[in-house]
Scaffold this motif. Sequence first.
Motif, mmCIF file in Angstrom:
data_model
loop_
_atom_site.group_PDB
_atom_site.id
_atom_site.type_symbol
_atom_site.label_atom_id
_atom_site.label_comp_id
_atom_site.label_asym_id
_atom_site.label_seq_id
_atom_site.Cartn_x
_atom_site.Cartn_y
_atom_site.Cartn_z
ATOM 1 N N SER A 1 -3.384 41.011 -22.331
ATOM 2 C CA SER A 1 -4.521 40.615 -21.505
ATOM 3 C C SER A 1 -5.070 41.803 -20.713
ATOM 4 N N THR A 2 -6.390 41.837 -20.562
ATOM 5 C CA THR A 2 -7.022 42.878 -19.748
ATOM 6 C C THR A 2 -7.313 42.385 -18.325
ATOM 7 N N HIS A 3 -6.921 41.152 -18.035
ATOM 8 C CA HIS A 3 -7.115 40.607 -16.691
ATOM 9 C C HIS A 3 -6.227 41.352 -15.703
ATOM 10 N N MET A 4 -6.812 41.805 -14.597
ATOM 11 C CA MET A 4 -6.083 42.636 -13.647
ATOM 12 C C MET A 4 -5.502 41.857 -12.470
ATOM 13 N N GLY A 5 -5.714 40.546 -12.440
ATOM 14 C CA GLY A 5 -5.129 39.742 -11.373
ATOM 15 C C GLY A 5 -3.650 39.509 -11.592
ATOM 16 N N GLU A 6 -3.006 38.917 -10.590
ATOM 17 C CA GLU A 6 -1.574 38.668 -10.679
ATOM 18 C C GLU A 6 -1.258 37.622 -11.743
ATOM 19 N N THR A 7 -0.140 37.808 -12.410
ATOM 20 C CA THR A 7 0.354 36.786 -13.332
ATOM 21 C C THR A 7 1.101 35.727 -12.519
ATOM 22 N N ARG A 8 1.365 34.606 -13.145
ATOM 23 C CA ARG A 8 2.146 33.565 -12.471
ATOM 24 C C ARG A 8 3.538 34.087 -12.109
ATOM 25 N N GLU A 9 4.112 34.874 -13.002
ATOM 26 C CA GLU A 9 5.430 35.440 -12.734
ATOM 27 C C GLU A 9 5.411 36.306 -11.477
ATOM 28 N N GLN A 10 4.357 37.110 -11.315
ATOM 29 C CA GLN A 10 4.257 37.958 -10.127
ATOM 30 C C GLN A 10 4.114 37.115 -8.864
ATOM 31 N N ARG A 11 3.349 36.049 -8.927
ATOM 32 C CA ARG A 11 3.173 35.187 -7.753
ATOM 33 C C ARG A 11 4.491 34.528 -7.352
ATOM 34 N N LEU A 12 5.238 34.071 -8.330
ATOM 35 C CA LEU A 12 6.510 33.418 -8.015
ATOM 36 C C LEU A 12 7.541 34.430 -7.526
ATOM 37 N N THR A 13 7.469 35.652 -8.040
ATOM 38 C CA THR A 13 8.346 36.704 -7.538
ATOM 39 C C THR A 13 8.048 36.999 -6.071
ATOM 40 N N GLU A 14 6.758 36.998 -5.699
ATOM 41 C CA GLU A 14 6.384 37.181 -4.293
ATOM 42 C C GLU A 14 6.942 36.049 -3.428
ATOM 43 N N PHE A 15 6.872 34.821 -3.929
ATOM 44 C CA PHE A 15 7.436 33.690 -3.195
ATOM 45 C C PHE A 15 8.921 33.920 -2.930
ATOM 46 N N LEU A 16 9.637 34.412 -3.925
ATOM 47 C CA LEU A 16 11.080 34.611 -3.782
ATOM 48 C C LEU A 16 11.424 35.789 -2.881
ATOM 49 N N GLU A 17 10.478 36.700 -2.666
ATOM 50 C CA GLU A 17 10.713 37.781 -1.710
ATOM 51 C C GLU A 17 10.844 37.234 -0.292
ATOM 52 N N GLU A 18 10.179 36.113 -0.016
ATOM 53 C CA GLU A 18 10.165 35.531 1.324
ATOM 54 C C GLU A 18 11.033 34.272 1.454
ATOM 55 N N ASN A 19 11.409 33.679 0.334
ATOM 56 C CA ASN A 19 12.130 32.402 0.345
ATOM 57 C C ASN A 19 13.230 32.439 -0.704
ATOM 58 N N ASP A 20 14.405 31.943 -0.350
ATOM 59 C CA ASP A 20 15.531 31.955 -1.276
ATOM 60 C C ASP A 20 15.766 30.537 -1.794
ATOM 61 N N VAL A 21 15.000 30.169 -2.806
ATOM 62 C CA VAL A 21 15.115 28.839 -3.404
ATOM 63 C C VAL A 21 14.617 28.942 -4.853
ATOM 64 N N PRO A 22 15.322 28.364 -5.814
ATOM 65 C CA PRO A 22 14.881 28.459 -7.209
ATOM 66 C C PRO A 22 13.516 27.819 -7.425
ATOM 67 N N VAL A 23 12.796 28.342 -8.417
ATOM 68 C CA VAL A 23 11.508 27.777 -8.822
ATOM 69 C C VAL A 23 11.581 27.482 -10.323
ATOM 70 N N LEU A 24 11.318 26.233 -10.676
ATOM 71 C CA LEU A 24 11.306 25.834 -12.071
ATOM 72 C C LEU A 24 9.863 25.816 -12.549
#
Length: 242
Positions: free
Chosen positions: A164-187
Motif C-alpha cells: 500500500s502507498t497509504h501513509m497513514g497508520e495501520t491498524r497494527e500501529q494504532r493498537l501498538t500505540e494503545f498498548l504503549e499506554e495500557n497493559d491489556v490484550p487486544v483481540l
Amino acid sequence: MDLLLLSNSRNHGQSFLAHALEEIDGFLGDARRLAFVPYALRDHDGYTAIIAEALAPLGIEVVGVHTGADPRAAVADAPAVFVGGGNTFRLLRALRTTGVFEVVRHRVTAGDLRYLGSSAGTNLTAPTLRTTNDMPIVEPPSFEAFGFVPFQINPHYLDPAPDSTHMGETREQRLTEFLEENDVPVLGIREGGWLRVCGETATLGGANGARLFTRAAEPRELAPGADVSQLLATRPRYDSPA
C-alpha cells in the motif's frame, strides 16, 4: 454469561447477517424474540427493519427498544438483546442517557440475558471503547463500556498491506500505540469472524481468524476455532480510570 460477538454485520457480496445466521440461530436457541438496540445509527426505525428482515428466516421476532415509552422495559422483558453496529461513541452515549446500559449490564452479568453484538455492539463488551475504529462524533459521559470480557476487542481488524502507498497508520500501529499506554490484550477480529463466550469458555468462530496483541510482544495469529478462554482471566491495567 452468554455472548456472541460479531466483527461485522455484513460480508462483501452477502446480505445482512447472512454469514452468521447459522451461528445466531444456534446461539439464540429457544429464544425467538430479541430486543434490538439501534442507537449506533441515526435511523432507528430503518435499522430495526433491516435486522427484522435479516432474522425473519429464523422465525425471530425483533423489537426495537426505541419503539416503546421506556426502552429499558423492552430489554428487561426480553430473553436476548442485539446491540447493532454503527458509531460506538453515539451508541454508548445513547445507552447511558436512556438507562438501557444499566439494564443490559445487570441482566447479562447475572446470566439471564443473551447478548448478541456486532461491530460497535461488540466493542462495548470490553472494559472501554478505547480500541474502536470510529470517530468521536459525540461525547459519551466516559469511555467505560460493559466490561463483559476483561480484554479489548478490535472488530473489522485489517492486516497491514505491504504494497500500500497509504501513509497513514495501520491498524497494527494504532493498537501498538494503545498498548504503549495500557497493559491489556487486544483481540483483533477480522471481518467474517466472531467470538463466542459461554461461561468460562471463549472460542473464535467464522472465517479468517484473528490477531492477538499484547504489550512487548509480536502479534499472535489465531485460527478460526481457536480456544481463547485464557483471555477471560486477563487482569487489565489502563493508564487511568475508564
